[in-house]
Design an enzyme around this catalytic site. Structure first.
Site, PDB file in Angstrom:
ATOM      1  N   PHE A 117       0.847  -1.188   0.000  1.00 35.61           N
ATOM      2  CA  PHE A 117       0.000   0.000   0.000  1.00 35.61           C
ATOM      3  C   PHE A 117       0.885   1.241   0.000  1.00 35.61           C
ATOM      4  CE2 PHE A 117      -4.554   0.908   0.660  1.00 35.61           C
ATOM      5  CZ  PHE A 117      -5.088  -0.315   0.262  1.00 35.61           C
ATOM      6  N   GLN A 231      -7.721  14.531   3.576  1.00 40.27           N
ATOM      7  CA  GLN A 231      -7.025  13.717   2.581  1.00 40.27           C
ATOM      8  C   GLN A 231      -7.809  13.614   1.276  1.00 40.27           C
ATOM      9  OE1 GLN A 231      -6.317   9.190   3.131  1.00 40.27           O
ATOM     10  NE2 GLN A 231      -4.321  10.193   3.033  1.00 40.27           N
ATOM     11  N   HIS A 233      -7.986  11.249  -1.971  1.00 40.18           N
ATOM     12  CA  HIS A 233      -7.546   9.935  -2.445  1.00 40.18           C
ATOM     13  C   HIS A 233      -7.344  10.010  -3.950  1.00 40.18           C
ATOM     14  CE1 HIS A 233      -7.484   5.673  -3.329  1.00 40.18           C
ATOM     15  NE2 HIS A 233      -7.533   5.374  -2.046  1.00 40.18           N
ATOM     16  N   LEU A 243     -14.981   4.941  -4.516  1.00 31.38           N
ATOM     17  CA  LEU A 243     -13.551   4.645  -4.426  1.00 31.38           C
ATOM     18  C   LEU A 243     -13.124   3.455  -5.284  1.00 31.38           C
ATOM     19  CD1 LEU A 243     -10.933   5.423  -2.791  1.00 31.38           C
ATOM     20  CD2 LEU A 243     -11.409   3.390  -1.450  1.00 31.38           C
ATOM     21  N   GLU A 246      -6.780   1.751  -3.271  1.00 21.77           N
ATOM     22  CA  GLU A 246      -5.345   1.841  -3.512  1.00 21.77           C
ATOM     23  C   GLU A 246      -4.756   0.441  -3.700  1.00 21.77           C
ATOM     24  OE1 GLU A 246      -3.445   4.846  -1.085  1.00 21.77           O
ATOM     25  OE2 GLU A 246      -1.910   3.390  -0.560  1.00 21.77           O
ATOM     26  N   ARG A 277      -0.716   9.217  -0.461  1.00 27.43           N
ATOM     27  CA  ARG A 277      -1.842   9.764  -1.221  1.00 27.43           C
ATOM     28  C   ARG A 277      -1.714  11.252  -1.529  1.00 27.43           C
ATOM     29  NH1 ARG A 277      -6.368   6.298   2.075  1.00 27.43           N
ATOM     30  NH2 ARG A 277      -5.817   4.361   1.024  1.00 27.43           N
ATOM     31  N   HIS A 345     -11.330  12.161   0.911  1.00 33.18           N
ATOM     32  CA  HIS A 345     -11.378  10.771   1.379  1.00 33.18           C
ATOM     33  C   HIS A 345     -11.151  10.563   2.876  1.00 33.18           C
ATOM     34  CE1 HIS A 345     -11.067   6.433   1.142  1.00 33.18           C
ATOM     35  NE2 HIS A 345      -9.890   6.484   1.727  1.00 33.18           N
ATOM     36  N   ARG A 380      -2.701  10.699   6.222  1.00 29.78           N
ATOM     37  CA  ARG A 380      -2.805   9.311   6.691  1.00 29.78           C
ATOM     38  C   ARG A 380      -2.324   8.347   5.614  1.00 29.78           C
ATOM     39  NH1 ARG A 380      -6.601   5.158   5.891  1.00 29.78           N
ATOM     40  NH2 ARG A 380      -8.142   6.471   4.860  1.00 29.78           N
TER      41      ARG A 380
HETATM   42  C1  FAD Z   1     -14.792   3.692   0.086  1.00 33.85           C
HETATM   43  C2  FAD Z   1     -13.853   3.718   1.253  1.00 33.85           C
HETATM   44  C3  FAD Z   1     -12.846   2.773   1.353  1.00 33.85           C
HETATM   45  C4  FAD Z   1     -11.975   2.792   2.426  1.00 33.85           C
HETATM   46  N1  FAD Z   1     -11.007   1.838   2.488  1.00 33.85           N
HETATM   47  C5  FAD Z   1     -10.200   1.786   3.577  1.00 33.85           C
HETATM   48  C6  FAD Z   1      -9.231   0.745   3.699  1.00 33.85           C
HETATM   49  O1  FAD Z   1      -9.123  -0.160   2.878  1.00 33.85           O
HETATM   50  N2  FAD Z   1      -8.444   0.756   4.801  1.00 33.85           N
HETATM   51  C7  FAD Z   1      -8.534   1.707   5.764  1.00 33.85           C
HETATM   52  O2  FAD Z   1      -7.794   1.650   6.750  1.00 33.85           O
HETATM   53  N3  FAD Z   1      -9.458   2.708   5.665  1.00 33.85           N
HETATM   54  C8  FAD Z   1     -10.298   2.765   4.601  1.00 33.85           C
HETATM   55  N4  FAD Z   1     -11.227   3.758   4.509  1.00 33.85           N
HETATM   56  C9  FAD Z   1     -11.399   4.686   5.633  1.00 33.85           C
HETATM   57  C10 FAD Z   1     -12.158   3.992   6.762  1.00 33.85           C
HETATM   58  O3  FAD Z   1     -13.089   3.096   6.201  1.00 33.85           O
HETATM   59  C11 FAD Z   1     -12.898   4.966   7.662  1.00 33.85           C
HETATM   60  O4  FAD Z   1     -12.054   5.997   8.065  1.00 33.85           O
HETATM   61  C12 FAD Z   1     -13.418   4.237   8.920  1.00 33.85           C
HETATM   62  O5  FAD Z   1     -14.127   3.069   8.554  1.00 33.85           O
HETATM   63  C13 FAD Z   1     -14.298   5.133   9.765  1.00 33.85           C
HETATM   64  O6  FAD Z   1     -14.896   4.350  10.768  1.00 33.85           O
HETATM   65  P1  FAD Z   1     -15.639   5.019  12.011  1.00 33.85           P
HETATM   66  O7  FAD Z   1     -16.015   3.885  12.917  1.00 33.85           O
HETATM   67  O8  FAD Z   1     -14.825   6.097  12.576  1.00 33.85           O
HETATM   68  O9  FAD Z   1     -16.951   5.699  11.389  1.00 33.85           O
HETATM   69  P2  FAD Z   1     -18.062   5.208  10.350  1.00 33.85           P
HETATM   70  O10 FAD Z   1     -17.872   3.828   9.868  1.00 33.85           O
HETATM   71  O11 FAD Z   1     -18.171   6.299   9.349  1.00 33.85           O
HETATM   72  O12 FAD Z   1     -19.372   5.180  11.239  1.00 33.85           O
HETATM   73  C14 FAD Z   1     -19.961   6.347  11.779  1.00 33.85           C
HETATM   74  C15 FAD Z   1     -21.109   5.936  12.677  1.00 33.85           C
HETATM   75  O13 FAD Z   1     -21.617   7.074  13.358  1.00 33.85           O
HETATM   76  C16 FAD Z   1     -23.012   7.088  13.319  1.00 33.85           C
HETATM   77  N5  FAD Z   1     -23.466   8.491  13.400  1.00 33.85           N
HETATM   78  C17 FAD Z   1     -22.961   9.572  12.763  1.00 33.85           C
HETATM   79  N6  FAD Z   1     -23.663  10.671  13.103  1.00 33.85           N
HETATM   80  C18 FAD Z   1     -24.622  10.280  13.979  1.00 33.85           C
HETATM   81  C19 FAD Z   1     -25.668  10.943  14.676  1.00 33.85           C
HETATM   82  N7  FAD Z   1     -25.896  12.254  14.532  1.00 33.85           N
HETATM   83  N8  FAD Z   1     -26.470  10.212  15.480  1.00 33.85           N
HETATM   84  C20 FAD Z   1     -26.291   8.864  15.618  1.00 33.85           C
HETATM   85  N9  FAD Z   1     -25.315   8.193  14.976  1.00 33.85           N
HETATM   86  C21 FAD Z   1     -24.493   8.893  14.179  1.00 33.85           C
HETATM   87  C22 FAD Z   1     -23.363   6.417  12.007  1.00 33.85           C
HETATM   88  O14 FAD Z   1     -24.663   5.889  12.065  1.00 33.85           O
HETATM   89  C23 FAD Z   1     -22.280   5.327  11.921  1.00 33.85           C
HETATM   90  O15 FAD Z   1     -22.714   4.170  12.612  1.00 33.85           O
HETATM   91  C24 FAD Z   1     -12.107   3.762   3.436  1.00 33.85           C
HETATM   92  C25 FAD Z   1     -13.117   4.711   3.340  1.00 33.85           C
HETATM   93  C26 FAD Z   1     -13.968   4.694   2.247  1.00 33.85           C
HETATM   94  C27 FAD Z   1     -15.026   5.750   2.150  1.00 33.85           C
END
Ligand code: FAD
Length: 565
Positions: A117, A231, A233, A243, A246, A277, A345, A380
């Site tokens: 990566f 960031q 991407h 997306l 990568e 990135r 991203h 990142r």
């Molecule tokens: C397409 C894509 C591919 C990616 N691929 C990778 C990868 O391969 N490797 C890597 O390390 N990272 C990757 N990332 C980044 C990574 O996926 C995210 O940074 C990470 O999953 C975020 O997780 P989180 O638990 O912080 O939040 P999220 O998974 O975004 O969850 C947020 C939660 O908060 C809740 N929420 C938000 N606001 C409220 C509210 N007002 N009231 C109640 N609930 C609320 C939502 O319901 C949800 O459950 C990728 C991101 C994307 C978009």
């Protein structure tokens, strides 16, 4: 108004929130734990993570190597004590998720496979084909619902955080089905609400990623750290922004300009397409600005060529990418190059938290993308976010448990609850002339045009002015749907309010940083300036816009050096 009491409330059910729930339940099976999420946990953006989760797990790899790659990738703005802790914890999270059922892809000998990566000097991305987040989320959700003491509030929208005397005591939330507001009390609250990428028009993120938790914590007095670092991407599919992992370049994909050149040789001769990135996105943007992008119906783009990998490898390692490219891009990557360009991203910034995920508000913890601990600094590395969600989600669960066992529930202020109820009722009744989607789209265009990959002082200044005008216009919005049940129009207005707040903080934090570091690249200040700017930005809520302070970066082993790849 209904009232609910819990020992711990976790806001957000993505990777960080679910990992926190499991960690808390594991420490103490008597604690009453709640997970509140605005949609079903398995619709959190985490299920979209594709390419992998980073961990040093092979003999020739090492914690120091992973840590140094992360610190250098971060353009030396990461707190190195947090990074050192993070890399040590990551491997055990891979093993745990494996035990909980995550089907990691395997080598021929049956070991967990790891791929290359960007910015990593060793292949350390553990992956489950190109649906890593999907499988991790299912494994952890399965684990979380196996405990008797974790209650899920699915489709509950949190609107505000209640803080008394700098201690988090509860929150207000709307049950989307009834449309009624409830009050919830807790001894510890974990914010795990994800990023704020939807302030941009071209982004890889889900429509629900509107930064709610960052905005709520900020309004309640917690500082937001390093918000200028967003960031981009390198490979967002044109035209949707979905997306293309990568991992596609990790498996050997090339980036080509209109002349068919692998232009990365000019920008990162050693790492080529697998430079970090920020470096690759700037290279693509420069190629397009200088007229070497390919021309399509949606403007200039860059070609991501996977054809030489062959159909078998693409089907085995990148099945989702092939499907996405065919269905949303109209090209089959086994036969044609994929049209891509950079897309917003990741939020490197977020709610300031320390290595124990404690925020400056007692009883409030932050983990995952909404937090800034700061492991990722100014940029990142790929795979480090899902790893961060697992590592610090677990820490948040454990720390919140300790805190909850040491104190009792506190009363919520009736006046503040009544004020929040009034505020929500006023918004829901709004009969103004402004249409919320118009304001939202204008905001996203401003961010795309003036706070994108390359930035300039005058453009940031004008973005700030325009965002503030939008905030004034927002006061005059109209909420068409006056119903109660699943009033998504009303909820999207609340999200727009959060996005306007965070866009202002992002731009206000970017404006004074007169240097280029990581993802913050200033055309008017093209050099990194360690003398003046090797420091974190802290934005505090104030009535007339954020008040900025600065904090030192923790350096343990690695002094800043010039960053070449
Ligand atoms: C397409 C894509 C591919 C990616 N691929 C990778 C990868 O391969 N490797 C890597 O390390 N990272 C990757 N990332 C980044 C990574 O996926 C995210 O940074 C990470 O999953 C975020 O997780 P989180 O638990 O912080 O939040 P999220 O998974 O975004 O969850 C947020 C939660 O908060 C809740 N929420 C938000 N606001 C409220 C509210 N007002 N009231 C109640 N609930 C609320 C939502 O319901 C949800 O459950 C990728 C991101 C994307 C978009």
């Amino acid at each position: 108004m209904e009232k609910h009491n819990h020992d711990i409330i976790i806001i957000g059910a993505g990777l960080a929130g679910l990992r926190a729930a499991v960690a808390a339940a594991e420490v103490n099976n008597k604690l009453d734990i709640a997970v509140v999420s605005k949609h079903h946990p398995l619709r959190s953006h985490s299920v979209c993570a594709q390419g992998g989760t980073g961990a040093a797990m092979r003999e020739k790899d090492s914690f120091d190597l992973h840590a140094y790659d992360t610190v250098k990738g971060a353009d030396f703005l990461a707190d190195q004590d947090a990074v050192e802790f993070f890399v040590r914890q990551a491997p055990q999270e891979i093993v745990l998720t494996e035990h909980w059922g995550c089907p990691w892809s395997r080598t021929a000998e049956g070991k967990i496979d790891q791929r290359a990566f960007g910015g990593h000097s060793f292949p350390r991305a553990c992956f489950a084909a190109d649906m890593t987040g999907f499988h991790e989320m299912h494994a952890i959700y399965g684990k979380a619902i196996s405990y008797g003491n974790v209650r899920f509030y699915d489709e509950w929208f949190v609107t505000s955080l209640m803080v008394e005397g700098n201690t988090a005591v509860g929150l207000t939330a709307i049950e989307m089905k009834s449309g009624e507001m409830s009050a919830m009390r807790a001894k510890s609250i974990i914010m795990a609400t994800g990023g704020h990428e939807r302030i941009y028009e071209f982004t890889t993120f889900s429509h629900s990623t509107t930064g709610d938790g960052m905005a709520m914590a900020y309004r309640a007095g917690a500082p937001l750290e390093d918000m200028e670092f967003v960031q981009f991407h390198p490979t967002g599919l044109v035209p949707s922004g979905v997306l293309i992992t990568e991992g596609a370049r990790g498996e050997g994909g090339y980036l080509l300009n209109a002349n068919g050149e692998r232009f990365m040789k000019k920008y990162a001769p050693e790492k080529m397409e697998l430079a970090p990135r920020d470096v690759v996105s700037r290279a693509e943007q420069t190629e397009m600005l200088e007229g070497r992008g390919l021309e399509g119906p949606y403007g200039p783009y860059i070609a991501l060529d996977l054809r030489h990998l062959g159909e078998e490898k693409i089907n085995e390692r990148l099945p989702l990418i092939r499907d996405v490219a065919i269905k949303l891009g109209g090209v089959d990557p086994t036969k044609e190059a994929i049209p891509i360009r950079p897309a917003a991203h990741y939020s490197m910034g977020g709610i300031k938290a320390n290595i124990k995920t404690e925020t400056p508000i007692a009883g409030l913890y932050a983990a995952g993308e909404c937090s800034c601990i700061s492991v990722h600094g100014a940029n990142r590395l790929g795979t480090n976010s899902t790893a961060d969600c697992l590592v610090f989600g677990a820490v948040a669960g454990q720390e919140a448990t300790k805190h909850a066992l040491s104190i009792s529930l506190r009363e919520l202020s009736q006046d503040k609850l009544a004020a929040e109820e009034r505020r929500l009722a006023e918004i829901s009744r709004k009969e103004g002339t402004e249409k919320p989607p118009v304001i939202r789209d204008e905001l996203r265009l401003i961010m795309n045009e003036k706070a994108w990959i390359y930035r300039r002082g005058d453009q940031l200044q004008s973005a700030l002015k325009e965002i503030r005008e939008l905030r004034k216009r927002f006061k005059n919005v109209r909420v068409e749907d006056k119903g109660k049940s699943f009033n998504t129009g009303f909820l999207s207005v609340l999200q727009l309010d959060f996005m306007l707040e965070l866009a202002e903080v992002t731009v206000a934090s970017a404006l004074p940083r007169t240097e280029s570091r990581g993802a913050h690249s200033r055309l008017d200040y093209p050099k990194r300036d360690d003398q003046n700017w090797l420091k974190h930005t802290l934005a505090y809520y104030a009535k007339d816009g954020p008040r900025l302070e600065y904090a030192p970066v923790t350096i343990t082993k690695w002094q800043p050096v010039a960053r070449t790849y």
